[in-house]
Design an enzyme around this catalytic site. Structure first.
Site, PDB file in Angstrom:
ATOM      1  N   CYS A 191       0.815  -1.228   0.000  1.00  0.00           N
ATOM      2  CA  CYS A 191       0.000   0.000   0.000  1.00  0.00           C
ATOM      3  C   CYS A 191       0.843   1.270   0.000  1.00  0.00           C
ATOM      4  O   CYS A 191       0.349   2.336  -0.362  1.00  0.00           O
ATOM      5  CB  CYS A 191      -0.962  -0.003   1.183  1.00  0.00           C
ATOM      6  N   HIS A 221      -3.294   7.464   2.529  1.00  0.00           N
ATOM      7  CA  HIS A 221      -3.693   6.147   2.027  1.00  0.00           C
ATOM      8  C   HIS A 221      -5.099   5.856   2.539  1.00  0.00           C
ATOM      9  O   HIS A 221      -5.414   6.104   3.702  1.00  0.00           O
ATOM     10  CB  HIS A 221      -2.700   5.101   2.524  1.00  0.00           C
ATOM     11  N   ASN A 275      -9.986   0.019  -0.078  1.00  0.00           N
ATOM     12  CA  ASN A 275      -8.522   0.089  -0.058  1.00  0.00           C
ATOM     13  C   ASN A 275      -8.001  -0.460  -1.385  1.00  0.00           C
ATOM     14  O   ASN A 275      -8.076  -1.657  -1.631  1.00  0.00           O
ATOM     15  CB  ASN A 275      -7.999  -0.720   1.131  1.00  0.00           C
TER      16      ASN A 275
HETATM   17  C1  LIG Z   1     -10.198  -4.978   9.829  1.00  0.00           C
HETATM   18  C2  LIG Z   1     -10.868  -4.004  10.790  1.00  0.00           C
HETATM   19  C3  LIG Z   1     -11.840  -3.125  10.056  1.00  0.00           C
HETATM   20  C4  LIG Z   1     -11.630  -4.770  11.849  1.00  0.00           C
HETATM   21  O1  LIG Z   1     -12.211  -3.867  12.750  1.00  0.00           O
HETATM   22  P1  LIG Z   1     -12.046  -4.099  14.310  1.00  0.00           P
HETATM   23  O2  LIG Z   1     -12.859  -3.087  14.970  1.00  0.00           O
HETATM   24  O3  LIG Z   1     -10.572  -4.141  14.595  1.00  0.00           O
HETATM   25  O4  LIG Z   1     -12.702  -5.498  14.482  1.00  0.00           O
HETATM   26  P2  LIG Z   1     -12.051  -6.814  15.078  1.00  0.00           P
HETATM   27  O5  LIG Z   1     -10.963  -7.328  14.187  1.00  0.00           O
HETATM   28  O6  LIG Z   1     -11.733  -6.526  16.509  1.00  0.00           O
HETATM   29  O7  LIG Z   1     -13.275  -7.754  14.961  1.00  0.00           O
HETATM   30  C5  LIG Z   1     -14.469  -7.550  15.680  1.00  0.00           C
HETATM   31  C6  LIG Z   1     -15.454  -8.636  15.304  1.00  0.00           C
HETATM   32  O8  LIG Z   1     -15.955  -8.354  13.982  1.00  0.00           O
HETATM   33  C7  LIG Z   1     -15.886  -9.539  13.212  1.00  0.00           C
HETATM   34  N1  LIG Z   1     -15.752  -9.205  11.800  1.00  0.00           N
HETATM   35  C8  LIG Z   1     -14.638  -9.141  11.039  1.00  0.00           C
HETATM   36  N2  LIG Z   1     -14.949  -8.798   9.788  1.00  0.00           N
HETATM   37  C9  LIG Z   1     -16.299  -8.633   9.759  1.00  0.00           C
HETATM   38  C10 LIG Z   1     -17.204  -8.277   8.740  1.00  0.00           C
HETATM   39  N3  LIG Z   1     -16.808  -8.001   7.487  1.00  0.00           N
HETATM   40  N4  LIG Z   1     -18.506  -8.191   9.060  1.00  0.00           N
HETATM   41  C11 LIG Z   1     -18.949  -8.449  10.292  1.00  0.00           C
HETATM   42  N5  LIG Z   1     -18.112  -8.803  11.294  1.00  0.00           N
HETATM   43  C12 LIG Z   1     -16.812  -8.897  11.027  1.00  0.00           C
HETATM   44  C13 LIG Z   1     -14.700 -10.281  13.749  1.00  0.00           C
HETATM   45  O9  LIG Z   1     -14.783 -11.645  13.421  1.00  0.00           O
HETATM   46  C14 LIG Z   1     -14.831 -10.018  15.230  1.00  0.00           C
HETATM   47  O10 LIG Z   1     -15.758 -10.915  15.760  1.00  0.00           O
HETATM   48  P3  LIG Z   1     -15.464 -11.645  17.177  1.00  0.00           P
HETATM   49  O11 LIG Z   1     -15.382 -10.501  18.150  1.00  0.00           O
HETATM   50  O12 LIG Z   1     -16.643 -12.518  17.317  1.00  0.00           O
HETATM   51  O13 LIG Z   1     -14.160 -12.355  16.985  1.00  0.00           O
HETATM   52  C15 LIG Z   1      -9.821  -3.135  11.498  1.00  0.00           C
HETATM   53  O14 LIG Z   1      -9.053  -3.921  12.360  1.00  0.00           O
HETATM   54  C16 LIG Z   1      -8.911  -2.459  10.543  1.00  0.00           C
HETATM   55  O15 LIG Z   1      -9.327  -1.640   9.746  1.00  0.00           O
HETATM   56  N6  LIG Z   1      -7.603  -2.751  10.619  1.00  0.00           N
HETATM   57  C17 LIG Z   1      -6.649  -2.154   9.730  1.00  0.00           C
HETATM   58  C18 LIG Z   1      -6.757  -2.797   8.413  1.00  0.00           C
HETATM   59  C19 LIG Z   1      -6.055  -2.058   7.378  1.00  0.00           C
HETATM   60  O16 LIG Z   1      -6.156  -0.860   7.294  1.00  0.00           O
HETATM   61  N7  LIG Z   1      -5.335  -2.784   6.543  1.00  0.00           N
HETATM   62  C20 LIG Z   1      -4.697  -2.284   5.419  1.00  0.00           C
HETATM   63  C21 LIG Z   1      -3.488  -1.555   5.788  1.00  0.00           C
HETATM   64  S1  LIG Z   1      -2.727  -1.088   4.298  1.00  0.00           S
END
Ligand SMILES: CC(C)(COP(=O)(O)OP(=O)(O)OC[C@H]1O[C@@H](n2cnc3c(N)ncnc32)[C@H](O)[C@@H]1OP(=O)(O)O)[C@@H](O)C(=O)NCCC(=O)NCCS
Length: 323
Positions: free
Chosen positions: A113, A250, A280
């Site tokens: 990214c 980004h 993204n």
């Molecule tokens: C991926 C992201 C959106 C998840 O959000 P979060 O608030 O951290 O959520 P968590 O990972 O703690 O997951 C919370 C719950 O949602 C669930 N979940 C994950 N994806 C889901 C989706 N698409 N829909 C519904 N629930 C989902 C998980 O399984 C988890 O359930 P659990 O508590 O029963 O295990 C977040 O972590 C994020 O944006 N991280 C950075 C990712 C990123 O920017 N990557 C690219 C960098 S270049």
């Protein structure tokens, strides 16, 4: 002092738009969850005939048009991508051929990214080093091809697209009032390799593989890394957040963008956000966001613009330029 000045920009998106609601029958998710956690509302997804090369070519042609140039004017193409058409040759060379360009040179740059930010910083060095006068810098991705479409924690986050800039050498005064790239800061640290990676490759599995991510871990590190590298860039240029006209980060997650801008003291109205439209798009996200803010008249000639990205590796970096 030679500066690398933006002469034109362009973008290209796949025809098909996939809304959050379109995932509801595929994996256990909801529009509400995706919007609340990420700010994403839709993304473009490439059809079979739309590839990293074809999207990159279209963005490059649009950038050349806006610069009033043709491929004959360009001496270097740098393509930032993690989803090349083939393992080799470089997709940049394929784009060079599609443009009917048989002079100069072209290569791919892989920093996930952060690829576009790395590529702009690299193009600037080629220009200032005298190896190129006019450079096409492209970010093009088809992440839809490496997603595990059964993994709800990743498949809803990414999209496809391409964006490009034309940079040209111009004599500057060596001052902050110059147009062009003014400062850049790049970082990487492979200790974080397993937090965001693709589980395949030519030298290991012999397969293309799928994207794997520990989202929470990425989130935890993102804001600190982004703000560190931006402060380093501000330090080099001798400016503060208040001097900026536009912050073009980004586009991975609205919450990361908001938290970074807040920590840096960048006013909300200066932040360009397109994650809702594109998801993204990895190395394409910054030039796609630029294309939106240029097209709607926000970014204008003479504006001070900060680009920033963070991605797999981890890699991260920032570029400050005057448009
Ligand atoms: C991926 C992201 C959106 C998840 O959000 P979060 O608030 O951290 O959520 P968590 O990972 O703690 O997951 C919370 C719950 O949602 C669930 N979940 C994950 N994806 C889901 C989706 N698409 N829909 C519904 N629930 C989902 C998980 O399984 C988890 O359930 P659990 O508590 O029963 O295990 C977040 O972590 C994020 O944006 N991280 C950075 C990712 C990123 O920017 N990557 C690219 C960098 S270049």
């Amino acid at each position: 002092m030679i500066r690398s000045v933006v002469r034109g920009n362009g973008a290209a998106l796949p025809r098909r738009i996939m809304k959050n609601a379109d995932f509801e029958g595929m994996v256990e998710t909801s529009d509400e969850w995706i919007v609340q956690r990420t700010g994403i509302r839709q993304r473009h997804v490439a059809a079979d005939d739309e590839t990293t090369a074809s999207l990159g070519e279209a963005a490059a042609r649009a950038a050349l048009d806006s610069a009033g140039m043709t491929p004959a004017d360009i001496d270097l193409i740098i393509l930032a991508t993690s989803t090349p058409n083939n393992t080799f040759p470089a997709t940049a060379v394929e784009i060079q051929n599609r443009l009917g360009m048989h002079h100069g040179f072209a290569f791919d740059m892989q920093a996930v990214c952060s690829g576009f930010v790395y590529a702009v910083a690299t193009a600037d060095l080629y220009i200032r080093g005298g190896l190129a006068k006019r450079v096409l810098v492209i970010g093009s991705e088809t992440f839809s091809r490496i997603l595990d479409w059964s993994d709800r924690s990743t498949c809803v986050l990414f999209g496809d697209g391409a964006g490009a800039l034309v940079l040209e050498a111009e004599e500057g005064a060596g001052a902050i009032t110059d147009r062009g790239v003014l400062a850049a800061s790049l970082r990487s640290d492979g200790v974080h390799k397993d937090k965001l990676f693709v589980d395949g490759g030519p030298s290991t599995t012999g397969t293309v593989g799928h994207l794997r991510m520990e989202g929470r871990e990425v989130f935890k590190h993102a804001v600190g890394m982004i703000t560190d590298v931006i402060e380093a860039t501000f330090g080099q240029a001798g400016i503060t957040a208040e001097d900026l006209d536009w912050f073009v980060p980004h586009q991975a997650n609205k919450r990361i963008i908001d938290a970074s801008a807040k920590k840096l003291g960048i006013a909300e109205e200066k932040v360009v956000v397109t994650v809702d439209l594109h998801g993204n798009t990895s190395a394409a996200s910054v030039p796609l966001a630029l294309s939106v803010a240029v097209a709607d008249g926000r970014i204008k000639k003479g504006d001070l613009v900060l680009l920033e990205a963070m991605g797999g590796g981890f890699t991260w970096g920032a570029v400050l330029l005057r448009w």
